[in-house]
Design an enzyme around this catalytic site. Structure first.
Site, PDB file in Angstrom:
ATOM      1  N   ASP A 928       0.864  -1.349  -0.031  1.00 11.44           N
ATOM      2  CA  ASP A 928       0.063  -0.152   0.201  1.00 11.44           C
ATOM      3  C   ASP A 928       0.696   1.473   0.027  1.00 11.44           C
ATOM      4  OD1 ASP A 928      -2.056   1.705  -0.052  1.00 11.44           O
ATOM      5  OD2 ASP A 928      -3.047   1.280   1.925  1.00 11.44           O
ATOM      6  N   LYS A 997      -7.160   9.484  10.110  1.00 13.11           N
ATOM      7  CA  LYS A 997      -6.465   8.904   8.814  1.00 13.11           C
ATOM      8  C   LYS A 997      -7.182   9.227   7.545  1.00 13.11           C
ATOM      9  CE  LYS A 997      -5.647   4.796   7.341  1.00 13.11           C
ATOM     10  NZ  LYS A 997      -5.593   3.039   7.088  1.00 13.11           N
ATOM     11  N   ASP A1147      -3.881   2.852  -4.795  1.00 16.47           N
ATOM     12  CA  ASP A1147      -2.270   2.995  -4.979  1.00 16.47           C
ATOM     13  C   ASP A1147      -2.227   1.810  -3.886  1.00 16.47           C
ATOM     14  OD1 ASP A1147      -4.325   3.546  -2.502  1.00 16.47           O
ATOM     15  OD2 ASP A1147      -2.913   5.104  -1.890  1.00 16.47           O
TER      16      ASP A1147
END
Length: 1203
Positions: A928, A997, A1147
């Site tokens: 990741d 986050k 991603d």
């Protein structure tokens, strides 16, 4: 008079036909072949039929073709064939009804024939020509009268010439061919008789010759029967149409056709309409004749040419030029006509060269159906026999840079577990099945009636009717689509717009598939695809070409027949919704059920199954379709174990068709767009059409790479999830519970509520609203999980693929919407690669590191520290794999519990194998990105501090930007708490990485403070110990601190964002949409417009104008998304060349454990290569070139760091 340029007309006209018309009487004389022609003695006069078709019906004397004046006979005389009068009063008969005129003419013929037979003693007997062949119907023989008044006749039906004829007819000095005569008659020699054109005075030889002919006819009477039958058939058609007759083809170099009054009438009518400018009327009139087969036979190419010339003028008036499609259509017509002149074909090809259109591009840019390609080639080969399409040459020039090896061996897996079917109420299923049959019959009848009404409606020509769209499929197919939609309708109802769009899209997809079958494309596609699949299945590196290149070569080898690239027009959103709304309206009106079907205590009456209601969403009133509670109860009680899905929402059981262009790829038959779009937006399609094919090759190949990854189901894990799903679910493990576990909606009677205060009533109302909302959410989540698990269980023994496409920014997505690797933790956990690879020396270590990453622990630890932690908890890992539901349940506390459990099982199998390095692993290992958006901003701005926090600079331990932001926010909180700020004191101990986050990750993608506050509010509500009364104040405080922290940590990021935002503001302010091109050559345009939708019955109208605010705010995040997708595509292409199995979730990159190191190396190299380009400078140059003007100021760029 306006003259049409040759460049717009010549290629529409294949050849012209000379038109020679005969008057009605002359045509009947040819068919009957027994009209007596009286001629004055010493002079025989043949009157030429007028080409105009008018003849000599008036009293004026017509001129013959040589300009000589013909004599008009007196009353009682009969003019020779081709004349205009038949006697006294005949001019009036021409204007009377045709049936009366024909009856009179027929009676006159019978009378004269009878008298002549009586004089000559002849009978109606068949006649043969001198060669022994029956004469064609429509021929006749001439009779000459003498000066003395003695009439002699040779009246033989259906005969023109005689063998050994001694006495010929005397005529004028010139020989004339008879109008409307067949070929046999046209070749009859007409010789001058002795006596300088005068007829013989001695009738005896003629009588003798007539008797001889009569004897000959009597001997051969049987041979004449066939011709008489043909004459009777012509007479029948003559009476049916009440016109002269059907035209007979004149074999005059295959270019002439004889016409009667009907043909002349049609032509004159069309010419009159065209002359008056009423083109629509002319078009409808010609189509009216064309639709009727009996009338279509009366038309000729000249009538169609009239309309083609008109439309050629329209093309000129519209300021348009013929394109490849125009010339392709013209050449196809020429290829279908075997007698087309090569000169005409050459003129078309020369005109193409003058317009700068190479002939080769016809076969690379035009779409062919059925045998259209062969017809175009036939026309070209007429003048260029050695012509060959250059597609093979083009394919040979491609550079083969990548190679692939995909293992799709069949029958690799077998089912070892049986899925237990939940017991259901058979009575309710049967009851529901009966009702569906009743609804099916009612909807079929209603659809038929509706089509009849639409077909007979007289609406304006400019108003598009739904009638053609309701005739594309069988009525049963429409009804099946409607009834199937009931199963997917939630109890709370669905938006009319969404439901209508779903129905319309299903009709469109089914129509496109049937259209491909109609165009004979399916057989060709099947043949090419079978060869393509065989090449993919070969476990060899011999075929080192890209899938796109391989497909092109196969298609070039099978170039004949229809094109695989269809030109189906995607229906506009308005048409899709209007058609769907019409179908929904039929469902609401005609789907009914008895009110006592579930409870006999109710009075029996028919009630609708669906209701059309209105509700408010975002302060807008929208239509809503809600099912009746009876239908909902029936469906819930039936608990049908069968779900029906359209094929295009399911994973493919064969490799996807490679993307070879923006319009062709993915599914074999279902139409799929390479680039998704919002409703009504088509700017991106225009940009893609303008792109050269070579500019999109990298994008297409990356999509093919992602789609060619084969998958299988992790069956042991799937069975565990299904068992929990059937056992009331588990919210902790993200398995939604059934509706029976939903909270009960509070019910209050009027008597109790009368004693409540207003505050208590408001509280009760909120409880009811929240309970209904919770029930609705639980139902949606349950159905979503049911779809995913049902598809996974259906695919448990299969190898399958996910075809990919992209959004307008270039971000890739699997086409199947319900079940794919972009889904939740549950769906990702049950998916593994179909191709297995040995772990190798470092594969097991990567599995253990991946396990720690899935738990969410040790974010700040190095890879060695994470591996050490994994080794220390091996007992928990093995216990989780062996006893997932009855052991220590260590895996259930992870961030991604189901993926953690799957990894535990893979590690357990590997360590228990004889040699872990040779253990065949199908498990995907993830790598990741560290907040990719901030990584791209830091790289663009060369921000060292920001790059360090997102791991762009080597460090001893991995950096975690989310933990860094949380730590800085905590410092701000401590400072404010010391100052006595209440909310800062309340937040003590609650600020964590998880709370901030999502907001940190989405700030670079354009999230606002309002959106960030909602994200933090949701995280705080998930903390059981946090006081709920401070949620709003705490979220407002934290979002402010998060934005301030990011501004301090990423200074260059804010500057670049501001420059992008200001650029977009100026562009949108000038009335333009923002667009740019990615480093891989993909054109991107922002599809943000304000839409106003108005629905009245089944009419939908849209008005769209630029949304300047969204254009401005969305540019920075969309630009970063495009860079992120570019990096992913580059990584995919280079992993493909290295032989890796590569899959991405934006991603987050996936591959086998043994190839993780290789993928990491490729990922870093391509990121450096991407940002080694002057990305911002190239963007600035593009924007200046496209949008710069004296009135548009340009934002300063000197302070923006260039790459």
């Amino acid at each position: 008079m306006h003259k049409i340029p040759h460049s717009y007309v010549d290629y529409f006209i294949i050849f012209s036909l000379p038109f020679l018309f005969a008057v009605l009487k002359a045509r009947i004389q040819q068919l009957q072949s027994d009209v007596i022609v009286d001629v004055q003695h010493e002079k025989v006069q043949f009157v030429k039929a007028s080409k105009s078709g008018i003849g000599a019906s008036s009293g004026n004397s017509p001129k013959n073709v040589f300009g000589e004046r013909t004599e008009v006979p007196k009353a009682g005389q009969t003019i020779s064939k081709g004349g205009g009068q038949t006697g006294k009063g005949e001019g009036k008969d021409a204007s009377a009804s045709k049936s009366r005129w024909m009856e009179k003419l027929s009676q006159e013929k019978k009378t004269k024939t009878k008298k002549l037979k009586q004089k000559l003693g002849l009978e109606d007997k068949p006649v043969k020509s001198s060669k022994g062949k029956l004469m064609l119907p429509g021929t006749s023989h001439k009779t000459i009268s003498t000066k003395a008044g003695i009439k002699t006749a040779s009246t033989v039906k259906k005969s023109k010439t005689l063998k050994n004829q001694e006495h010929t007819m005397a005529a004028s000095k010139h020989e004339h061919t008879m109008a409307a005569a067949p070929v046999a008659a046209a070749n009859v020699p007409i010789r001058k008789a002795k006596g300088k054109g005068k007829a013989s005075k001695e009738p005896a030889p003629e009588l003798s010759e007539a008797r001889n002919r009569a004897e000959e006819m009597e001997r051969k009477a049987e041979a004449k029967a066939q011709e008489l039958a043909e004459v009777e058939e012509l007479e029948r058609k003559l009476n049916q149409w009440a016109v002269s007759a059907r035209p007979e083809l004149v074999q005059d170099n295959s270019e002439a056709r004889v016409y009667g009054d009907v043909q002349r009438s049609v032509r004159c009518y069309l010419e009159a309409c065209v002359f008056c400018g009423d083109i629509d009327r002319a078009h409808r009139f010609l189509l009216g004749h064309h639709r009727m087969v009996s009338r279509r036979n009366l038309l000729n190419i000249g009538l169609y040419n009239i309309m083609m010339r008109v439309w050629a003028k329209k093309v000129k008036e519209a300021g348009l030029k013929p394109n490849l499609g125009s010339y392709c259509a013209a050449l196809e017509c020429m290829g279908r006509n075997p007698d087309c002149s090569p000169h005409v074909i050459n003129r078309v090809l020369r005109q193409m060269e003058e317009d700068g259109l190479p002939v080769d591009e016809l076969f690379s840019h035009c779409v062919f159906r059925q045998d259209e390609r062969d017809m175009v080639l036939r026309a070209i080969h007429t003048v260029q026999p050695d012509f060959q399409s250059s597609i093979n040459t083009i394919l040979q020039t491609f550079k083969v840079e990548l190679m692939s090896r995909v293992d799709i061996r069949q029958n690799m897996f077998s089912s070892t577990l049986d899925h237990a079917v939940r017991p259901c109420c058979l009575f309710q299923r049967d009851l529901l099945a009966v009702q569906r049959l009743v609804w099916h019959k009612a909807l079929v009848g209603a659809l038929r009636e509706g089509k009849i009404i639409l077909a007979s409606s007289t609406q304006k020509a400019v108003r598009l009717s739904l009638y053609p769209y309701l005739c594309l499929l069988d009525e049963k197919d429409y009804v099946d689509i409607m009834i199937q939609s009931l199963s997917n309708l939630p109890p709370s109802g669905e938006s009319l717009h969404i439901l209508a769009k779903e129905l319309g899209n299903r009709v469109h997809n089914m129509f496109c598939i049937r259209m491909k079958g109609h165009n004979q494309m399916v057989d060709k596609l099947s043949h090419i695809y079978n060869e393509y699949a065989e090449l993919l299945a070969k476990d060899s590196k011999e075929f080192d070409v890209l899938p796109r290149e391989r497909w092109w070569k196969l298609e070039a080898e099978h170039s004949s027949g229809p094109s695989l690239l269809g030109d189906e027009t995607h229906w506009p959103h308005m048409v899709v919704v209007e058609l769907g709304t019409y179908l929904v309206d039929l469902m609401v009106k005609h789907m009914k059920v008895n009110s006592d079907i579930l409870n006999s205590a109710y009075d029996r009456k028919l009630i609708p199954v669906l209701y059309h209601m209105y509700t408010f969403r975002s302060n807008k009133q929208v239509g809503f379709i809600k099912p009746h509670p009876i239908l909902t109860q029936m469906q819930q009680d039936a608990m049908d174990t069968t779900l029906t899905f359209d094929s295009y929402v399911m994973p493919m059981l064969c490799p996807p068709v490679p993307w070879t262009s923006a319009k062709f790829g993915a599914y074999l038959l279902t139409p799929t767009k390479m680039m998704r779009a919002v409703e009504g937006a088509n700017q991106h399609e225009i940009l893609l059409e303008k792109c050269q094919d070579a500019d999109l090759h990298a994008v297409l190949d990356s999509l093919n790479q992602l789609g060619n990854a084969a998958w299988r189901i992790n069956q042991p894990l799937l069975d565990i999830i299904i068992s929990i799903f059937n056992d009331k679910g588990s919210e902790k493990l993200d398995v939604p519970p059934p509706n029976s576990e939903a909270p009960k909606i509070p019910r209050y009677n009027q008597q109790d509520s009368a004693t409540f205060t207003s505050a208590e009533k408001a509280h009760l109302k909120r409880e009811v609203v929240n309970a209904k909302k919770k029930c609705s959410e639980m139902h949606s989540l349950r159905m979503d999980a049911l779809y995913k698990l049902s598809i996974a269980n259906h695919m448990r023994d299969e190898v399958f693929w996910f075809p990919h496409n992209m959004d307008f920014r270039g971000r890739t997505y699997p086409c199947p919407p319900y079940f794919n690797h972009l889904g939740s933790d549950v769906t990702r956990a049950v998916l593994v690669f179909a191709e297995g690879k040995p772990l190798g020396p470092g594969g097991l270590e990567w599995l253990k590191i991946h396990l720690v990453n899935l738990t969410g622990l040790k974010k700040r630890s190095s890879l060695a520290g994470r591996l050490e932690y994994a080794n220390s908890i091996m007992d928990d890992i093995l216990d989780s794999a062996d006893n997932p539901l009855i052991g220590k349940k260590w895996w259930q506390n992870a961030d991604e519990p189901w993926q953690t459990l799957a990894c535990c099982m893979e590690i357990a199998n590997a360590v228990r194998s004889p040699d872990p390095t040779h253990f065949i692993s199908h498990f995907p290992v993830h790598q990741d990105g560290s907040c990719n958006g901030l990584q791209h901003y830091a790289a663009l701005g060369r921000d060292v501090i920001g790059a360090t926090s997102v791991n762009l600079i080597p460090c001893e331990v991995p950096q975690d930007v989310y933990s860094g932001v949380a730590q800085q926010v905590e410092e701000f909180r401590v400072r404010d708490a010391e100052k006595g700020l209440k909310i800062a004191q309340v937040l003590e101990g609650f600020i964590s990485r998880k709370v901030v986050k999502q907001t940190v990750m989405t700030v670079v993608y354009g999230v606002t403070r309002y959106g960030g506050r909602l994200q933090i509010e949701k995280r705080l509500k998930e903390i059981d110990d946090f006081p709920k009364e401070y949620v709003w104040d705490a979220s407002h405080y934290l979002v402010h601190q998060v934005f301030s922290s990011l501004k301090e940590m990423f200074t260059g990021t804010r500057e670049i964002q501001d420059w992008l935002t200001e650029s977009a503001r100026l562009i949108s302010k000038s009335g333009s949409t923002v667009e740019w091109v990615t480093p891989l050559g993909l054109p991107i345009i922002q599809p943000y417009h304000r839409s106003r939708t108005q629905m009245v019955r089944v009419n939908v109208t849209y008005s769209r104008y630029l949304n300047t605010v969204k254009q401005k705010n969305a540019f920075p995040p969309n630009f970063i998304h495009s860079l992120d997708s570019t990096h992913m595509m580059l990584t995919a292409l280079y992993c493909y060349s290295a032989g890796l199995t590569f899959v991405s979730v934006h991603d987050c990159f996936w591959t086998h454990a043994i190839t993780v190191d290789t993928m990491n190396k490729v990922c870093r190299e391509q990121f450096v290569a991407l940002h080694s380009q002057p990305i911002l400078q190239e963007l600035s140059n593009f924007l200046l070139k496209k949008y710069f003007s004296q009135s548009l100021p340009v934002p300063a760029t000197e302070n923006i760091p260039t790459s």
